[in-house]
Motif scaffolding. Sequence first.
Motif, PDB file in Angstrom:
ATOM      1  N   TYR A   1      28.658  86.363 -43.644  1.00 31.26           N
ATOM      2  CA  TYR A   1      28.772  86.249 -42.145  1.00 31.26           C
ATOM      3  C   TYR A   1      29.580  87.489 -41.683  1.00 31.26           C
ATOM      4  CZ  TYR A   1      26.619  81.760 -41.305  1.00 31.26           C
ATOM      5  OH  TYR A   1      25.773  80.802 -40.990  1.00 31.26           O
ATOM      6  N   ARG A   2      30.457  88.067 -42.531  1.00 28.47           N
ATOM      7  CA  ARG A   2      30.649  89.350 -42.062  1.00 28.47           C
ATOM      8  C   ARG A   2      29.659  90.632 -42.151  1.00 28.47           C
ATOM      9  NH1 ARG A   2      36.882  90.257 -44.544  1.00 28.47           N
ATOM     10  NH2 ARG A   2      37.512  88.706 -43.572  1.00 28.47           N
ATOM     11  N   GLY A   3      28.849  90.391 -43.034  1.00 26.79           N
ATOM     12  CA  GLY A   3      27.298  91.155 -42.661  1.00 26.79           C
ATOM     13  C   GLY A   3      26.783  90.948 -41.648  1.00 26.79           C
ATOM     14  N   MET A   4      26.769  89.577 -40.815  1.00 21.90           N
ATOM     15  CA  MET A   4      26.262  89.423 -39.727  1.00 21.90           C
ATOM     16  C   MET A   4      26.966  90.116 -38.723  1.00 21.90           C
ATOM     17  SD  MET A   4      24.437  85.966 -38.687  1.00 21.90           S
ATOM     18  CE  MET A   4      25.203  85.046 -37.364  1.00 21.90           C
ATOM     19  N   ALA A   5      28.290  89.997 -38.951  1.00 21.80           N
ATOM     20  CA  ALA A   5      29.215  90.617 -37.861  1.00 21.80           C
ATOM     21  C   ALA A   5      28.768  92.204 -37.550  1.00 21.80           C
ATOM     22  CB  ALA A   5      30.828  90.619 -38.238  1.00 21.80           C
ATOM     23  N   VAL A   6      28.473  93.041 -38.694  1.00 22.08           N
ATOM     24  CA  VAL A   6      28.022  94.180 -38.631  1.00 22.08           C
ATOM     25  C   VAL A   6      26.756  94.379 -38.042  1.00 22.08           C
ATOM     26  CG1 VAL A   6      27.409  96.298 -40.071  1.00 22.08           C
ATOM     27  CG2 VAL A   6      29.392  94.969 -40.750  1.00 22.08           C
ATOM     28  N   ALA A   7      25.686  93.432 -38.294  1.00 21.39           N
ATOM     29  CA  ALA A   7      24.489  93.395 -37.712  1.00 21.39           C
ATOM     30  C   ALA A   7      24.706  93.136 -36.316  1.00 21.39           C
ATOM     31  CB  ALA A   7      23.553  92.350 -38.319  1.00 21.39           C
ATOM     32  N   ALA A   8      25.349  92.183 -35.714  1.00 20.42           N
ATOM     33  CA  ALA A   8      25.526  92.052 -34.268  1.00 20.42           C
ATOM     34  C   ALA A   8      26.115  93.638 -33.577  1.00 20.42           C
ATOM     35  CB  ALA A   8      26.462  90.986 -33.952  1.00 20.42           C
ATOM     36  N   LEU A   9      27.043  94.110 -34.413  1.00 15.17           N
ATOM     37  CA  LEU A   9      27.739  95.480 -33.464  1.00 15.17           C
ATOM     38  C   LEU A   9      26.454  96.477 -33.385  1.00 15.17           C
ATOM     39  CD1 LEU A   9      29.936  97.233 -32.890  1.00 15.17           C
ATOM     40  CD2 LEU A   9      30.282  97.682 -35.161  1.00 15.17           C
ATOM     41  N   LEU A  10      25.679  96.619 -34.619  1.00 15.20           N
ATOM     42  CA  LEU A  10      24.572  97.760 -34.572  1.00 15.20           C
ATOM     43  C   LEU A  10      23.639  97.119 -33.663  1.00 15.20           C
ATOM     44  CD1 LEU A  10      24.372  98.296 -38.805  1.00 15.20           C
ATOM     45  CD2 LEU A  10      25.585  99.431 -36.695  1.00 15.20           C
ATOM     46  N   GLN A  11      23.101  96.166 -33.735  1.00 19.14           N
ATOM     47  CA  GLN A  11      21.945  95.691 -32.771  1.00 19.14           C
ATOM     48  C   GLN A  11      22.305  95.692 -31.171  1.00 19.14           C
ATOM     49  OE1 GLN A  11      19.266  92.031 -34.302  1.00 19.14           O
ATOM     50  NE2 GLN A  11      21.376  91.834 -35.040  1.00 19.14           N
ATOM     51  N   GLY A  12      23.493  95.366 -31.002  1.00 17.42           N
ATOM     52  CA  GLY A  12      24.224  95.515 -29.613  1.00 17.42           C
ATOM     53  C   GLY A  12      24.418  96.942 -29.142  1.00 17.42           C
ATOM     54  N   ALA A  13      24.954  97.980 -30.267  1.00 19.30           N
ATOM     55  CA  ALA A  13      24.918  99.191 -29.911  1.00 19.30           C
ATOM     56  C   ALA A  13      23.581  99.971 -29.903  1.00 19.30           C
ATOM     57  CB  ALA A  13      25.720  99.853 -31.197  1.00 19.30           C
TER      58      ALA A  13
ATOM     59  N   ILE B   1      24.078  97.768 -15.867  1.00 19.93           N
ATOM     60  CA  ILE B   1      24.545  96.536 -16.300  1.00 19.93           C
ATOM     61  C   ILE B   1      24.305  95.885 -17.754  1.00 19.93           C
ATOM     62  CG2 ILE B   1      24.236  94.127 -15.787  1.00 19.93           C
ATOM     63  CD1 ILE B   1      24.179  94.876 -12.656  1.00 19.93           C
ATOM     64  N   PHE B   2      22.959  96.317 -17.848  1.00 19.29           N
ATOM     65  CA  PHE B   2      22.299  96.076 -19.113  1.00 19.29           C
ATOM     66  C   PHE B   2      23.217  97.055 -20.308  1.00 19.29           C
ATOM     67  CE2 PHE B   2      19.531  96.766 -23.122  1.00 19.29           C
ATOM     68  CZ  PHE B   2      19.334  95.871 -23.197  1.00 19.29           C
ATOM     69  N   VAL B   3      23.464  98.210 -20.043  1.00 17.55           N
ATOM     70  CA  VAL B   3      24.178  98.961 -21.334  1.00 17.55           C
ATOM     71  C   VAL B   3      25.652  98.438 -21.273  1.00 17.55           C
ATOM     72  CG1 VAL B   3      25.194 101.208 -21.621  1.00 17.55           C
ATOM     73  CG2 VAL B   3      22.817 100.988 -20.765  1.00 17.55           C
ATOM     74  N   ALA B   4      26.333  98.091 -20.291  1.00 23.66           N
ATOM     75  CA  ALA B   4      27.654  97.623 -20.379  1.00 23.66           C
ATOM     76  C   ALA B   4      27.687  96.276 -21.101  1.00 23.66           C
ATOM     77  CB  ALA B   4      28.384  97.494 -18.911  1.00 23.66           C
ATOM     78  N   ALA B   5      26.804  95.415 -20.826  1.00 21.82           N
ATOM     79  CA  ALA B   5      26.555  93.962 -21.202  1.00 21.82           C
ATOM     80  C   ALA B   5      26.515  94.005 -22.757  1.00 21.82           C
ATOM     81  CB  ALA B   5      25.560  93.165 -20.648  1.00 21.82           C
ATOM     82  N   GLN B   6      25.614  95.117 -23.130  1.00 17.16           N
ATOM     83  CA  GLN B   6      25.172  94.867 -24.627  1.00 17.16           C
ATOM     84  C   GLN B   6      26.585  95.714 -25.519  1.00 17.16           C
ATOM     85  OE1 GLN B   6      22.589  93.496 -26.139  1.00 17.16           O
ATOM     86  NE2 GLN B   6      22.411  92.812 -24.193  1.00 17.16           N
ATOM     87  N   ILE B   7      26.952  96.633 -24.813  1.00 19.24           N
ATOM     88  CA  ILE B   7      28.325  97.184 -25.599  1.00 19.24           C
ATOM     89  C   ILE B   7      29.243  96.084 -25.787  1.00 19.24           C
ATOM     90  CG2 ILE B   7      30.182  98.748 -25.465  1.00 19.24           C
ATOM     91  CD1 ILE B   7      28.247 100.495 -23.977  1.00 19.24           C
ATOM     92  N   VAL B   8      29.594  95.193 -24.693  1.00 13.43           N
ATOM     93  CA  VAL B   8      30.426  94.059 -24.647  1.00 13.43           C
ATOM     94  C   VAL B   8      30.069  93.207 -25.764  1.00 13.43           C
ATOM     95  CG1 VAL B   8      31.611  92.359 -23.487  1.00 13.43           C
ATOM     96  CG2 VAL B   8      31.485  94.816 -22.385  1.00 13.43           C
ATOM     97  N   SER B   9      28.539  92.719 -25.804  1.00 19.57           N
ATOM     98  CA  SER B   9      28.116  91.708 -26.466  1.00 19.57           C
ATOM     99  C   SER B   9      28.367  92.207 -28.177  1.00 19.57           C
ATOM    100  CB  SER B   9      26.718  91.376 -26.295  1.00 19.57           C
ATOM    101  OG  SER B   9      26.517  90.941 -25.071  1.00 19.57           O
ATOM    102  N   ALA B  10      28.177  93.261 -28.298  1.00 20.91           N
ATOM    103  CA  ALA B  10      28.199  94.035 -29.633  1.00 20.91           C
ATOM    104  C   ALA B  10      29.638  93.821 -30.351  1.00 20.91           C
ATOM    105  CB  ALA B  10      27.727  95.487 -29.871  1.00 20.91           C
ATOM    106  N   ALA B  11      30.690  93.982 -29.416  1.00 17.92           N
ATOM    107  CA  ALA B  11      31.876  94.034 -29.757  1.00 17.92           C
ATOM    108  C   ALA B  11      32.490  92.494 -30.019  1.00 17.92           C
ATOM    109  CB  ALA B  11      32.885  94.483 -28.665  1.00 17.92           C
ATOM    110  N   ILE B  12      32.021  91.375 -28.986  1.00 23.08           N
ATOM    111  CA  ILE B  12      32.204  90.067 -29.354  1.00 23.08           C
ATOM    112  C   ILE B  12      31.466  89.511 -30.609  1.00 23.08           C
ATOM    113  CG2 ILE B  12      31.842  87.751 -28.271  1.00 23.08           C
ATOM    114  CD1 ILE B  12      31.965  88.977 -25.647  1.00 23.08           C
ATOM    115  N   GLY B  13      30.352  89.959 -30.777  1.00 26.99           N
ATOM    116  CA  GLY B  13      29.627  89.608 -31.902  1.00 26.99           C
ATOM    117  C   GLY B  13      30.519  90.083 -33.234  1.00 26.99           C
ATOM    118  N   LEU B  14      30.901  91.042 -33.080  1.00 22.29           N
ATOM    119  CA  LEU B  14      31.690  91.782 -34.418  1.00 22.29           C
ATOM    120  C   LEU B  14      33.063  90.845 -34.528  1.00 22.29           C
ATOM    121  CD1 LEU B  14      32.293  93.989 -36.220  1.00 22.29           C
ATOM    122  CD2 LEU B  14      33.592  95.254 -34.608  1.00 22.29           C
ATOM    123  N   GLY B  15      33.500  90.430 -33.593  1.00 18.04           N
ATOM    124  CA  GLY B  15      34.899  89.750 -33.560  1.00 18.04           C
ATOM    125  C   GLY B  15      34.588  88.194 -34.004  1.00 18.04           C
ATOM    126  N   LEU B  16      33.522  87.919 -33.343  1.00 12.39           N
ATOM    127  CA  LEU B  16      33.008  86.235 -33.738  1.00 12.39           C
ATOM    128  C   LEU B  16      32.844  86.075 -35.101  1.00 12.39           C
ATOM    129  CD1 LEU B  16      32.496  83.569 -33.049  1.00 12.39           C
ATOM    130  CD2 LEU B  16      29.888  84.348 -32.224  1.00 12.39           C
TER     131      LEU B  16
END
Length: 386
Positions: free
Chosen positions: A359-371, A273-288
């Motif tokens: 904030y596009r830099g933060m999008a990349v940071a969200a993706l990397l941290q979640g991944a 559950i943790f792994v799946a939730a973090q992958i989805v969070s990373a994708a949402i953070g990239l889009g947001l």
Amino acid sequence: MNATPDRNMVLITAGVTGIVTSVTMIGPLLLDISRDLGIALGQAGLLAAAAAVPQALFSPFSGLLSDRLGRRPMIVAAFVSVGVLSFAAALAPGFVALAAARFGAGLLGSLAPTSLMASVGDLFPSERRARAMGWFNMGFSFAAIGGVPIMAAVGGALGWRWAFAAIGLVMLLLAGSVWLWFPRIPPTVSGTSVLATYRAVWGVPRLLNLLGANLMERSLFGMVAIYLPAFIMLSFHMSAVGVAPVLALVAIGAIVGNVLGGRLGDRFHKPGIFVAAQIVSAAIGLGLFGARLPFAAAVALAVALTLCNAASRPAFLAYGSDQAPRQRGALFGLIALTNQSGLVIGSAVGAAAIGGGGYRGMAVAALLQGALAASLALPLLRPPRA
């Protein structure tokens, strides 16, 4: 649940709400404190660190004490100490005295969160523990949408000193409630040296993966929590008042995520559950943060990101509680340390990302941290060797 587990869960959630409120309520009071004490706003802002830093640094030791002296004495001692020191803060004649009271409250208050978290593992069976951890986590959301605004309202109506007096009274009432109604959990470790305790904790399979994944998840959470309000305000030209309903929706998303994550954690594989939730969070953070979205879509993604990230917590903490039952407090002390460290890293990563790429830099940071959080947790999917 029957009445006794329900009562225990209410006390745990209320305790987390109270102790988190006592630390974070300083934000809305800073302006009045700076005016009343005749100090700069930046100097008044140090009062936040005065409580947060000792609480973070002492958390591992509070876990050791909790294992040796029992959960209830540590919780009561923390609540009484924070209550008394909050009254001292209300009477502080100047900045130094106020900072000293805040430091003491943070140091002694650190005895409570780790003991409360460990008590969830002690009191609730494995098949219901994730839901209980969800309610533990909701104490943070209740503090954000209830405790802090109430203290801010008291401070605005009566003055900042009355806000400290109010939280002091609340903490003393909580201490009395825990002493009267919280079950006595016998010490789980006796006659064992600190070195032996940590030797047992460090023997937990894939402990570094557990701590590293938690560090990265908290880093992503901290970055979003700190910089999301400014992102919404700048992107849609909103004031602090205008963004408040958005933040309330985000907090509700966190509450829903904890409930959902608890139910999922008691039914399915917890690290999965943790792994799946973090992958989805990373994708949402990239889009947001990376896409130019209309207001409604941005708010929807912000709520979804918070909900998904929160849904990963109950199962993850329940998994951690199973790893070292006799040294549960010591293990959760290390998890608490990575919690606080992650928030610090998240704030620094967000600042660097915005400075380097907006904030596009933060999008990349969200993706990397979640991944990275998901990648570090992947080995936890395999059962430990016999």
